[in-house]
Design a protein around this motif. Structure first.
Motif, short mmCIF file in Angstrom:
data_model
loop_
_atom_site.label_atom_id
_atom_site.label_comp_id
_atom_site.label_asym_id
_atom_site.label_seq_id
_atom_site.Cartn_x
_atom_site.Cartn_y
_atom_site.Cartn_z
N VAL A 2 22.35 23.72 -82.70
CA VAL A 2 22.53 24.82 -81.74
C VAL A 2 21.40 24.80 -80.71
CG1 VAL A 2 22.50 27.35 -81.53
CG2 VAL A 2 24.00 26.24 -83.20
N ARG A 3 20.19 24.53 -81.14
CA ARG A 3 19.07 24.45 -80.18
C ARG A 3 19.30 23.34 -79.15
NH1 ARG A 3 14.96 27.85 -81.59
NH2 ARG A 3 14.68 28.28 -83.82
N ALA A 4 20.03 22.29 -79.57
CA ALA A 4 20.27 21.15 -78.67
C ALA A 4 21.48 21.36 -77.77
CB ALA A 4 20.46 19.88 -79.51
N ALA A 5 22.20 22.46 -77.92
CA ALA A 5 23.43 22.68 -77.13
C ALA A 5 23.09 22.93 -75.67
CB ALA A 5 24.20 23.86 -77.72
N PRO A 6 23.94 22.47 -74.75
CA PRO A 6 23.65 22.63 -73.31
C PRO A 6 23.41 24.09 -72.94
CG PRO A 6 25.71 21.41 -73.66
CD PRO A 6 25.23 21.81 -75.01
N ALA A 7 22.36 24.33 -72.14
CA ALA A 7 21.91 25.70 -71.86
C ALA A 7 22.95 26.54 -71.12
CB ALA A 7 20.62 25.64 -71.06
N GLY A 8 23.70 25.91 -70.23
CA GLY A 8 24.61 26.72 -69.39
C GLY A 8 25.95 27.04 -70.05
N THR A 31 17.69 31.12 -83.87
CA THR A 31 17.52 30.51 -82.54
C THR A 31 17.45 31.54 -81.42
OG1 THR A 31 19.92 30.39 -82.25
CG2 THR A 31 18.85 28.46 -83.22
N GLY A 32 17.96 32.74 -81.65
CA GLY A 32 18.04 33.76 -80.61
C GLY A 32 19.12 33.44 -79.57
N ARG A 33 19.93 32.43 -79.86
CA ARG A 33 20.99 32.04 -78.91
C ARG A 33 22.29 32.77 -79.25
NH1 ARG A 33 22.32 26.65 -75.99
NH2 ARG A 33 23.90 27.53 -74.61
N PRO A 34 22.83 33.56 -78.32
CA PRO A 34 24.07 34.27 -78.65
C PRO A 34 25.25 33.30 -78.82
CG PRO A 34 23.40 34.71 -76.37
CD PRO A 34 22.36 33.80 -76.95
N MET A 35 26.14 33.62 -79.72
CA MET A 35 27.31 32.76 -79.93
C MET A 35 28.51 33.65 -80.24
SD MET A 35 25.91 29.53 -82.17
CE MET A 35 25.58 30.33 -83.73
#
Ligand code: 13P
Ligand code: SF4
Length: 338
Positions: free
Chosen positions: A151-157, A176-180
């Motif tokens: 998930v950390r490696a997923a494209p930012a945009g 990761t703090g990345r919304p999904m």
């Protein structure tokens, strides 16, 4: 002759007939040039005849790197499919064709395609516990051992769509703090673990460390000293100075833990209210799919070269790319690499 003392932990008694069956399996293995892979949840006697025992990530790596002609996959269907996708020209057999997974069932490929059509900016991260058809629709695969890193490696945009395990997805979002956007699937076995039961075990054994699989509910993960894939659970218990562990996952893993940590004690978290359980009573959690495989069925699938994994060519081709992407990201050197 097989040296039982070498392959079984001191405490464990092999089931009757083990030695003869194991001898048959070893002879078939040689004859077929076969590789026997077993997941950490398989029954002890299957683990004991396997060439490699591990988690989904380790098993995928083994499958990707083998020179064997036949892969005997002692696990569930999606795992054997992954081995076939990585080895389209090899024979891949699994002992019981009905060894499925509630996560795989929760995410049919046509429903996923409909969901993906609602947002062309979705980047689909699929937990490996899904069908080959779902993998073929995904951008990248992950396992519980590398989900955070993938998930950390997923494209930012891109907007992330995580399928099919909402609990693993939630845990990865926390890390990761990345919304999904999360698919609403779960592992029927892991969601049975409850906070009260783990708390009661902690009360009875205050010195024990708690290790939890990320497919578990947040109320249980929050009690963990370590949240980890099955392989990392084993590694944690091996390296920890603690002598006792409460293990919140399928009970098959205890065999490996005891085999590799002879002087430590492992307590299976029960999948129900522990306050009503007599102290000496064992109610370990078992995955009904993983437990369909038996040593007899391992021998039989090698003799018959079936049940065999067969997949349509287009699925084989499309599902390979997201798996290879995962293996590539996972192989890149970082601190604490998987
Ligand atoms: P691991 O990859 O952590 O072994 O998990 C597989 C699985 O099915 C857990 O229920
Ligand atoms: Fe699937 Fe759960 Fe069984 Fe793992 S333990 S194979 S996630 S049903």
């Amino acid at each position: 002759m097989i040296d039982l003392a070498e392959i079984r932990p001191r405490h464990a008694t092999p089931p009757s007939g083990f030695e003869a069956l194991a001898a048959e399996i070893f002879a078939l293995k040689k004859q077929l040039n076969a590789l026997i892979l077993a997941h950490n949840y398989q029954v002890p006697e299957i683990q004991d005849v396997a060439d490699y025992v591990g988690d989904s990530l380790g098993l995928s790596r083994q499958a990707a790197g083998t020179n064997a002609d036949v892969i005997v996959f002692c696990g569930v269907h999606f795992m054997a499919e992954t081995a076939k996708i990585l080895n389209p020209d090899k024979i891949v057999v699994l002992p019981d064709k009905d060894a499925g997974c509630s996560l795989e069932e929760s995410c049919p490929a046509d429903s996923l395609a409909r969901m993906q059509a609602t947002n062309p900016n979705f980047w689909t991260v699929a937990y490996i516990n899904c069908s080959a058809a779902v993998k073929a629709l995904s951008d990248v695969i992950c396992t519980s051992g590398n989900a955070e890193r993938i998930v950390r490696a997923a494209p930012a945009g891109r907007d992330l769509l995580f399928v099919p395990d909402e609990n693993l997805g939630e845990w990865v979002m926390e890390q990761t703090g990345r919304p999904m956007t999360l698919w609403r699937g779960n592992c029927y076995a892991h969601v049975e673990f409850r906070r009260d039961a783990v708390l009661e075990l902690k009360r009875r054994f205050p010195d024990a460390k708690v290790v939890v699989h990320p497919e578990s509910l947040r109320e249980v993960r929050d009690l963990a000293d370590a949240v980890a894939s099955t392989e990392k659970m084993v590694a944690y218990c091996k390296s920890s100075p603690a002598r006792r562990f409460i293990v919140v996952t399928e009970s098959g893993i205890i065999h490996r833990m005891q085999k590799e940590c002879l002087d430590k004690e492992f307590l299976c978290a029960p999948a129900f209210d522990v306050t009503r359980m007599p102290a000496d009573h064992c109610r370990c959690s078992e995955c009904r799919y993983m437990k369909l495989n038996t040593l007899e069925k391992v021998r039989d699938c090698m003799k018959r070269l079936g049940p065999r994994i067969e997949l349509p060519d287009d699925v084989l081709k499309r599902a390979r790319l997201p798996i290879e992407r995962m293996l590539e990201i996972s192989a890149q050197p970082v601190e604490n690499a998987e």
